[in-house]
Design an enzyme around this catalytic site. Sequence first.
Site, mmCIF file in Angstrom:
data_model
loop_
_atom_site.group_PDB
_atom_site.id
_atom_site.type_symbol
_atom_site.label_atom_id
_atom_site.label_comp_id
_atom_site.label_asym_id
_atom_site.label_seq_id
_atom_site.Cartn_x
_atom_site.Cartn_y
_atom_site.Cartn_z
ATOM 1 N N ASP A 1 74.003 66.350 18.823
ATOM 2 C CA ASP A 1 73.930 65.563 17.591
ATOM 3 C C ASP A 1 74.163 66.452 16.378
ATOM 4 O O ASP A 1 75.062 67.312 16.419
ATOM 5 C CB ASP A 1 72.568 64.839 17.541
ATOM 6 C CG ASP A 1 72.693 63.488 16.868
ATOM 7 O OD1 ASP A 1 72.678 63.462 15.633
ATOM 8 O OD2 ASP A 1 72.852 62.468 17.564
ATOM 9 N N HIS B 1 69.985 63.008 11.500
ATOM 10 C CA HIS B 1 70.106 62.149 12.671
ATOM 11 C C HIS B 1 69.650 62.842 13.962
ATOM 12 O O HIS B 1 68.948 62.250 14.797
ATOM 13 C CB HIS B 1 71.576 61.731 12.774
ATOM 14 C CG HIS B 1 71.870 60.665 13.759
ATOM 15 N ND1 HIS B 1 72.344 60.945 15.029
ATOM 16 C CD2 HIS B 1 71.770 59.323 13.685
ATOM 17 C CE1 HIS B 1 72.540 59.810 15.675
ATOM 18 N NE2 HIS B 1 72.202 58.806 14.889
ATOM 19 N N SER C 1 71.452 54.642 18.399
ATOM 20 C CA SER C 1 71.153 56.074 18.268
ATOM 21 C C SER C 1 69.723 56.397 18.639
ATOM 22 O O SER C 1 69.452 57.477 19.146
ATOM 23 C CB SER C 1 71.343 56.512 16.815
ATOM 24 O OG SER C 1 72.662 56.820 16.554
#
Lengths: 465, 77
Positions: A166, A206, A396
Amino acid sequence: MEGSVPPEPWWCTMRVLIQLRPSPDVVAAVADPDVTATTADVADGLPGVVLDPSFTPVAVPRPVPAAGGDPLSLNQSLTFSLSADDASVMVRGEISDDELSTRVTLLPTLRNDVVGVFADPVIESNLTCGGDAPVGDWHDVERLLHVAELHAEGLDGSGVALAVLDTGINAAHVARHLGRDLLLDKERSWNPDGVTGRPGEFEVNHGTMCAFDTLIAAPRATLIDIPVLLSQRPGGSALDGLLSDAVAAFAHLRTVLEAQPAETRSLVISNSWGSFSPRWDFPVGHPGNYSDNPAHPFNLIVASLEQAGADVLFAAGNCGRDCRDGRCAYPDRPIAGANSHPGVLSIGGVDTGGQRVGYSSQGPGRLALRKPDICSYTHFSGSKAFGAGEPDSGTSAACPVAAGLVAAIRTRWPVSALSPAQLRTLLRRTADDRSDIGFDYDYGYGVTDTPGVLASLRRRAMRVA
Amino acid sequence: MRLVTVRLHSQATLAQAMRRLGLTEEEVDSGYGLVLIDPGQGLYGLRVAEEAARRIDPAAGGGPYSDPRIEPFGPPD
């Protein structure tokens, strides 16, 4: 047999409503609130249709225009007649996808009481969408995943490597919001060429959210930080990468996997990313295409790593029809490339109420039709990586939540005891079916069900013993 | 830059891949290097300049393959 991997059925069904005009006495019975007519009373056997006996037939009034009016137009003053000579009756059923067009065409010619066949789409109210407030918090997710039961059986991720591909992990933020320390393996972490940050010390973003969410079910898993979305290569921007960096990351992870002793080998790979647009791809049919081409190098390396023993999970994407992400550019079938690979688990999203979030991408997938595989939890208050009131959202979040469950299972079930394909089958087979018809393109096989997984593992352990 | 593939023996080097594909140093992303895709097939990947990718003999290498942008799936916009 639980250990075998049955071939996936290639067919699916479509739910349909069938409008019939039976004899007037049957119509009268259906229209009479004091009489309970059944589907069998109205339509006892329509060729190629599996009728739903639980559905009570409904009388449909006939629109009647004023004298001299157009009998085919609804754009006029109408009255509606439920008289036995005018009304029709609606029943519900399913038609196999591969026969759909033929059946829909032939039914009215084979049976003169069939007036029409109509789609019966799933309708859901108030689906959670992007921008909505969190639905529950991560402790609700802990409860829904039955984390206490997992840990009671020693399934907490101890000794299991869990790679988060990520934007990089901020370990201090994760530990602060989890309220406990985490294990991060700096030696086995890896940066794409040109990315200079150190494992566990990236900006909160994220990737930090994803790391937090993996640790809900598997707090003792060892995280491997792979900031593949921080690529600085030409063509990339601040928070995206290029697929070639993911190819290199997977090649690194193969060395991680192969360095483990074969009898205790396990590596879970969580991927909450994908390609939103065909604009960056060769057209479908071109030999260099990614989205629909199992021979693309990234799709090959995914297959190769899965075969070597890795559990690979991909988010299904945020291009659900009900409230798709503004970046979605595929005109249809948005679960593309490795996100739809037959060797991975494609994870859709449900909120903590068990309802599909409106942005969770629907199948069929481009490489394998039966996508998403399963759903897991998202849109809850968790890592606070995006601010205090912001949820961990998107598929996600659902993907690392599911990856944590896989890592927890791997604690005592290494690849030598349960292959990645067997584990995928286990999760699909035990999933809580949300549609009542088995696999569907919204929920896949359903929402992960920890008690079902544990019961199945206990039976398997007894057989092995 | 384009992603291309080449089949070589195990433990192959970038220099060997460049020789097989007829590439110069300027045409190859040396930072990316030579990446093992499938050990079973001896299949490797590398990134090369677009013009060089078009020139590669199909008998020597595969591609060019698309190298699309990848982005995080969340939070949804």
